[in-house]
Scaffold this motif. Structure first.
Motif, PDB file in Angstrom:
ATOM      1  N   UNK A  76       0.940  -1.544  -4.819  1.00  0.00           N
ATOM      2  CA  UNK A  76       0.834  -2.621  -3.829  1.00  0.00           C
ATOM      3  C   UNK A  76      -0.417  -2.522  -2.981  1.00  0.00           C
ATOM      4  N   UNK A  77      -1.486  -1.962  -3.518  1.00  0.00           N
ATOM      5  CA  UNK A  77      -2.703  -1.734  -2.736  1.00  0.00           C
ATOM      6  C   UNK A  77      -3.388  -3.024  -2.311  1.00  0.00           C
ATOM      7  N   UNK A  78      -3.137  -4.131  -3.014  1.00  0.00           N
ATOM      8  CA  UNK A  78      -3.810  -5.388  -2.675  1.00  0.00           C
ATOM      9  C   UNK A  78      -2.892  -6.346  -1.919  1.00  0.00           C
ATOM     10  N   UNK A  79      -1.722  -5.879  -1.494  1.00  0.00           N
ATOM     11  CA  UNK A  79      -0.827  -6.695  -0.686  1.00  0.00           C
ATOM     12  C   UNK A  79      -1.252  -6.679   0.779  1.00  0.00           C
ATOM     13  N   UNK A  80      -0.558  -7.461   1.612  1.00  0.00           N
ATOM     14  CA  UNK A  80      -0.945  -7.543   3.028  1.00  0.00           C
ATOM     15  C   UNK A  80      -0.839  -6.187   3.720  1.00  0.00           C
ATOM     16  N   UNK A  81       0.146  -5.387   3.348  1.00  0.00           N
ATOM     17  CA  UNK A  81       0.278  -4.044   3.909  1.00  0.00           C
ATOM     18  C   UNK A  81      -0.658  -3.070   3.213  1.00  0.00           C
TER      19      UNK A  81
END
Length: 252
Positions: free
Chosen positions: A10-15
């Motif tokens: 999830x490195x490119x998610x908002x978090x």
């Protein structure tokens, strides 16, 4: 400060974007699991090592997490539908359950030093205005979108306890200018589609995504003291549904 090698989903998610930026600023090496070339390009442009693979491929996860000190499972898949049904949550449920199980097994096999997992404060249910602590009762009957979070936490606690230190952070609802929750809520209020339930006196617990990312970094920095803990992370003051809708309506 000791430099760590950190594997992130999830490195490119908002978090994830915010967490990766903070980690790199602190001198850590970040290795991101990517599924698309678009995400891989973003990671390379921002100093993040790219590892192409599938979260659901056990052999791949065993290989890609080898040599990593920490695993951060930040991946999620929020439904984009205005009124999501149970089917719309299936991919997110799979990430929480099957994906978590795969990473947990990789963490054990590769003897990582820490496993960090975001979760959700929703699973506490309605405590009728009482202050909710980590020791507060988690309701047995859950919303369908939260059931997988219960399973996810159970996998981590049962499989990692005594083997790999872990931290579970139960976050309030994210808000930020790029958060889907915020964008969708504002859109619904503007379009007069925000539901009003009961007396509107129930509370929401929010947290800005910047603060959520800072909390993950804080957990990493205090990993010895916070190991094997479940932590509630939200803004200091919850907000009533009535006040929330009133303020959003005033702004938009």
């Amino acid at each position: 400060m000791i430099s760590l090698t950190i594997f992130i989903t999830g490195a490119t998610g908002v978090l994830g974007k915010r967490v990766c930026s903070l980690l790199i600023q602190q001198g850590h090496r970040v290795r991101a699991l990517c599924r698309s070339q678009e995400n891989a390009t973003y990671c390379r442009e921002n100093g993040i090592d790219v590892l192409m693979g599938s979260l659901f491929n056990k052999a791949s996860m065993m290989e890609l997490t080898r040599g990593c000190d920490v695993i951060m499972h930040l991946a999620s898949k929020m439904p984009q539908a205005q009124m999501p049904g149970k089917k719309d949550w299936q991919e997110n449920d799979r990430i929480r359950v099957e994906g978590t199980n795969t990473l947990v097994e990789a963490a054990i096999a590769n003897k990582v030093r820490l496993f960090i997992q975001p979760s959700v404060a929703f699973l506490y249910g309605n405590h009728h205005g009482e202050v909710v602590m980590e020791t507060s009762k988690v309701h047995r009957n859950q919303l369908s979108m939260v059931e997988s979070a219960i399973v996810m936490e159970s996998i981590i606690q049962q499989k990692l306890r005594g083997i790999v230190p872990y931290m579970i952070l139960r976050f309030g609802m994210f808000y930020s200018k790029d958060s889907f929750h915020t964008i969708n809520m504002i859109r619904n209020v503007r379009d007069r589609r925000m539901p009003i339930v009961g007396k509107e006196d129930y509370y929401w617990n929010f947290i800005h995504v910047d603060d959520a990312a800072a909390a993950i970094l804080h957990s990493l920095q205090n990993r010895q003291r916070l190991a094997n803990e479940i932590l509630n992370v939200s803004d200091f003051n919850p907000v009533s549904h009535k006040y929330l809708l009133k303020e959003i309506s005033r702004i938009v």
